[in-house]
Design an enzyme around this catalytic site. Structure first.
Site, PDB file in Angstrom:
ATOM      1  N   TRP A 184      -3.190  18.016   6.271  1.00 21.51           N
ATOM      2  CA  TRP A 184      -2.371  17.478   5.189  1.00 21.51           C
ATOM      3  C   TRP A 184      -1.479  18.608   4.693  1.00 21.51           C
ATOM      4  O   TRP A 184      -1.957  19.714   4.445  1.00 21.51           O
ATOM      5  CB  TRP A 184      -3.220  16.950   4.019  1.00 21.51           C
ATOM      6  CG  TRP A 184      -2.312  16.664   2.852  1.00 21.51           C
ATOM      7  CD1 TRP A 184      -1.427  15.632   2.747  1.00 21.51           C
ATOM      8  CD2 TRP A 184      -2.120  17.482   1.679  1.00 21.51           C
ATOM      9  NE1 TRP A 184      -0.698  15.750   1.589  1.00 21.51           N
ATOM     10  CE2 TRP A 184      -1.100  16.864   0.911  1.00 21.51           C
ATOM     11  CE3 TRP A 184      -2.698  18.666   1.211  1.00 21.51           C
ATOM     12  CZ2 TRP A 184      -0.651  17.389  -0.300  1.00 21.51           C
ATOM     13  CZ3 TRP A 184      -2.254  19.194   0.008  1.00 21.51           C
ATOM     14  CH2 TRP A 184      -1.255  18.557  -0.744  1.00 21.51           C
ATOM     15  N   GLU A 225      -2.590  13.341   7.782  1.00 28.30           N
ATOM     16  CA  GLU A 225      -2.694  12.587   6.527  1.00 28.30           C
ATOM     17  C   GLU A 225      -1.323  12.396   5.878  1.00 28.30           C
ATOM     18  O   GLU A 225      -0.640  13.355   5.530  1.00 28.30           O
ATOM     19  CB  GLU A 225      -3.627  13.335   5.557  1.00 28.30           C
ATOM     20  CG  GLU A 225      -3.838  12.603   4.242  1.00 28.30           C
ATOM     21  CD  GLU A 225      -4.821  13.334   3.327  1.00 28.30           C
ATOM     22  OE1 GLU A 225      -5.234  14.459   3.662  1.00 28.30           O
ATOM     23  OE2 GLU A 225      -5.158  12.767   2.267  1.00 28.30           O
ATOM     24  N   LYS A 227       1.370  10.768   2.891  1.00 31.73           N
ATOM     25  CA  LYS A 227       1.374  10.707   1.436  1.00 31.73           C
ATOM     26  C   LYS A 227       2.694  10.130   0.941  1.00 31.73           C
ATOM     27  O   LYS A 227       3.719  10.239   1.609  1.00 31.73           O
ATOM     28  CB  LYS A 227       1.153  12.122   0.876  1.00 31.73           C
ATOM     29  CG  LYS A 227       0.887  12.166  -0.597  1.00 31.73           C
ATOM     30  CD  LYS A 227       0.288  13.505  -1.026  1.00 31.73           C
ATOM     31  CE  LYS A 227       0.108  13.531  -2.528  1.00 31.73           C
ATOM     32  NZ  LYS A 227      -0.684  14.642  -2.999  1.00 31.73           N
ATOM     33  N   ASP A 258      -5.535   8.059   2.867  1.00 25.96           N
ATOM     34  CA  ASP A 258      -6.109   8.450   1.577  1.00 25.96           C
ATOM     35  C   ASP A 258      -5.805   7.339   0.575  1.00 25.96           C
ATOM     36  O   ASP A 258      -4.648   6.914   0.440  1.00 25.96           O
ATOM     37  CB  ASP A 258      -5.500   9.791   1.141  1.00 25.96           C
ATOM     38  CG  ASP A 258      -6.096  10.304  -0.169  1.00 25.96           C
ATOM     39  OD1 ASP A 258      -6.105   9.545  -1.151  1.00 25.96           O
ATOM     40  OD2 ASP A 258      -6.542  11.468  -0.212  1.00 25.96           O
ATOM     41  N   HIS A 261      -2.755   7.592  -1.778  1.00 24.82           N
ATOM     42  CA  HIS A 261      -1.473   8.047  -1.243  1.00 24.82           C
ATOM     43  C   HIS A 261      -0.448   6.953  -0.995  1.00 24.82           C
ATOM     44  O   HIS A 261       0.434   7.103  -0.158  1.00 24.82           O
ATOM     45  CB  HIS A 261      -1.701   8.829   0.057  1.00 24.82           C
ATOM     46  CG  HIS A 261      -2.285  10.182  -0.193  1.00 24.82           C
ATOM     47  ND1 HIS A 261      -2.329  11.181   0.748  1.00 24.82           N
ATOM     48  CD2 HIS A 261      -2.847  10.716  -1.304  1.00 24.82           C
ATOM     49  CE1 HIS A 261      -2.891  12.257   0.237  1.00 24.82           C
ATOM     50  NE2 HIS A 261      -3.222  11.996  -1.011  1.00 24.82           N
ATOM     51  N   HIS A 285      -9.785   9.006   3.542  1.00 28.38           N
ATOM     52  CA  HIS A 285     -10.052   9.826   2.374  1.00 28.38           C
ATOM     53  C   HIS A 285     -10.269   8.839   1.240  1.00 28.38           C
ATOM     54  O   HIS A 285      -9.310   8.363   0.630  1.00 28.38           O
ATOM     55  CB  HIS A 285      -8.874  10.755   2.065  1.00 28.38           C
ATOM     56  CG  HIS A 285      -8.989  12.070   2.750  1.00 28.38           C
ATOM     57  ND1 HIS A 285      -8.141  13.118   2.508  1.00 28.38           N
ATOM     58  CD2 HIS A 285      -9.894  12.521   3.659  1.00 28.38           C
ATOM     59  CE1 HIS A 285      -8.509  14.160   3.253  1.00 28.38           C
ATOM     60  NE2 HIS A 285      -9.559  13.818   3.962  1.00 28.38           N
ATOM     61  N   ASP A 293      -1.851   9.486  -8.015  1.00 32.97           N
ATOM     62  CA  ASP A 293      -2.846  10.020  -7.069  1.00 32.97           C
ATOM     63  C   ASP A 293      -3.747  11.019  -7.794  1.00 32.97           C
ATOM     64  O   ASP A 293      -3.747  12.207  -7.512  1.00 32.97           O
ATOM     65  CB  ASP A 293      -2.097  10.688  -5.905  1.00 32.97           C
ATOM     66  CG  ASP A 293      -3.034  11.266  -4.870  1.00 32.97           C
ATOM     67  OD1 ASP A 293      -4.136  10.715  -4.704  1.00 32.97           O
ATOM     68  OD2 ASP A 293      -2.666  12.270  -4.224  1.00 32.97           O
ATOM     69  N   ASP A 295      -7.037  11.347  -8.037  1.00 34.13           N
ATOM     70  CA  ASP A 295      -8.299  11.804  -7.453  1.00 34.13           C
ATOM     71  C   ASP A 295      -9.475  11.712  -8.418  1.00 34.13           C
ATOM     72  O   ASP A 295     -10.255  12.660  -8.550  1.00 34.13           O
ATOM     73  CB  ASP A 295      -8.137  13.210  -6.878  1.00 34.13           C
ATOM     74  CG  ASP A 295      -7.289  13.208  -5.611  1.00 34.13           C
ATOM     75  OD1 ASP A 295      -7.710  12.592  -4.622  1.00 34.13           O
ATOM     76  OD2 ASP A 295      -6.186  13.798  -5.623  1.00 34.13           O
ATOM     77  N   ASP A 325     -12.473  12.145  -0.946  1.00 35.48           N
ATOM     78  CA  ASP A 325     -11.480  13.124  -1.403  1.00 35.48           C
ATOM     79  C   ASP A 325     -11.128  12.858  -2.863  1.00 35.48           C
ATOM     80  O   ASP A 325     -10.298  12.009  -3.163  1.00 35.48           O
ATOM     81  CB  ASP A 325     -10.221  13.057  -0.523  1.00 35.48           C
ATOM     82  CG  ASP A 325      -9.193  14.121  -0.921  1.00 35.48           C
ATOM     83  OD1 ASP A 325      -9.558  15.032  -1.679  1.00 35.48           O
ATOM     84  OD2 ASP A 325      -8.033  14.026  -0.476  1.00 35.48           O
TER      85      ASP A 325
END
Ligand code: RNT
Ligand code: ZN
Length: 417
Positions: A184, A225, A227, A258, A261, A285, A293, A295, A325
């Protein structure tokens, strides 16, 4: 906990009535690995020194007790893993290298810098996954790495990517299970670019060079990955979804999806079948974006159920690598691992306890009334009783008993850091 066995017996009978084998579901669940991300333990700091986290990602909060050394991080992981049922792996970033105080540039990293992680994983009989770290570094300060216009900077990051694949392969060889090595990069721009093409062509060329060395997939699998945006790359991200979908399909790589993303109403659960129509395998992820995003710690929400359903309904366990993640620095970090990983396992269990063949038949018969009715009834089936029993069988705490252990650990260990 009282009555776990009794409740399970009743639940087993109840599920049998709708044609679901709970023992079989638990046996399958126990074999699905989930890769814990080491970076939840220290807010993505790593062991290189005290540079700030860059790349447009952010861990907010300053809950006390964060791991400061490899030993502390592994100690925290040991506790978390003791409180999670099922099969686990550990996902390590290259910034978690142990260089014994020596400054080793990222393009010079070698497997020896991860020998403690490998020994730790071996002792526990678990696999490792790996990541290049294309952020929190002076040569990433411009906001671009593999797509940088400067050939020298690109070269540095290409060499980093090559080093990481070799490390992943060595981990896989040593541990007898392939490492998924993920790429990533944060590359993008804050404001509207004029040339959206040149950086993408440079990224393609850089990736071609990173991936040119043939590595046996028995040891290492490569993932890329995508995004949508990051902090400071709001207007343009070089490695977009379309870019990496195309790149992965063309080069037979894993695509990493992810959950944070994509556009806010877009979900990765719906992308799994599309991606696997064209790719042999994918990496997830699993994350939880709140408004962006962000997390946040993964919880048992609709999207998590849906992700698990997509994996289980189509029997994709061997083609979907499940990684987590997220990085929340505002709560106990060990608890964050436990909550998110247990949630992922719960979602998988719920999916395994679904009479999928029956539902597919109802659907192909065109009886959408029954489909909706049954999916709703399933939500209140006694899945929790099966979960408690599964935890007990796996010798991890059922219910919230695990929290007591984390609180004790906080008092006795984390608070003294
Ligand atoms: C960033 C990506 C990436 C990182 C980790 C640390 O938006 O999700 O996967 O979170 O590699
Ligand atoms: Zn990610």
């Amino acid at each position: 906990m009282k009555n776990v066995d009794k409740a399970y017996e009743l639940a087993r009978e109840r599920y049998a009535e709708i044609g679901v084998d709970t023992d079989g579901a638990m046996a399958k669940l126990a074999e699905i690995p989930i890769s814990l991300h080491c970076w939840q333990g220290d807010d993505v700091s790593g062991f290189e020194g005290s540079r700030e986290l860059t790349g447009g990602i952010q861990a907010t909060g300053n809950y006390p007790g964060k791991a400061r050394t490899p030993g502390e991080l592994r100690q925290d992981l040991d506790l978390a893993m003791k409180l999670i049922p099922g099969k686990q792996r550990l996902n390590v970033h290259s910034i978690y290298a142990e260089t014994g105080g020596e400054k080793v540039e990222r393009n010079q990293l070698e497997v020896k810098h991860f020998s403690n992680w490998i020994a730790w994983a071996k002792q526990r009989g678990i696999g490792l996954d790996f990541n290049g770290s294309f952020f929190s570094h002076p040569l990433a300060d411009s906001g671009t790495t593999l797509s940088n216009a400067d050939a020298g900077i690109r070269k540095f990051w290409i060499e980093h990517g090559i080093a990481c694949r070799r490390i992943g392969a060595a981990m896989g060889k040593e541990l007898g299970t392939p490492a998924v090595t993920n790429i990533w990069i944060p590359d993008g721009s804050k404001d509207i670019p004029v040339d959206r093409l040149a950086p993408r062509l440079r990224l393609k060329e850089s990736l071609d060079r990173v991936l040119s060395e043939k590595i046996d997939p028995k040891y290492n699998l490569d993932a890329v990955e995508c995004k949508l945006f990051g902090i400071g790359s709001e207007s343009y991200v070089v490695g977009s979804h379309e870019f990496y979908m195309g790149y992965a399909a063309k080069n037979n790589l894993l695509l990493c999806l992810d959950a944070g993303h994509f556009h806010p109403t877009e979900v990765i659960s719906d992308k799994i079948t599309s991606a696997l129509t064209f790719l042999p395998e994918i990496l997830l992820h699993v994350s939880r974006g709140v408004r962006w995003d962000s997390d946040h710690v993964v919880i048992l929400n609709d999207e998590l159920y849906a992700i698990a359903q997509e994996i289980i309904r189509h029997d994709f366990c061997d083609r979907v690598h499940i990684g987590l993640d997220y990085f929340d620095a505002s709560i106990n970090r060990v608890a964050a691992w436990v909550i998110g990983t247990r949630a992922m396992n719960k979602a998988l269990l719920a999916a395994l306890l679904e009479p999928t063949a029956k539902l597919k038949k109802i659907e192909s018969d065109g009886d959408f009334t029954s489909r909706l009715a049954m999916l709703e009834e399933l939500k209140f089936m006694p899945c929790g009783a099966v979960w408690d029993y599964y935890c007990a069988k796996q010798q991890v705490p059922a219910g919230d008993v695990w929290l007591k252990e984390v609180k004790n650990y906080e008092t006795n260990v984390l608070a003294k850091r």
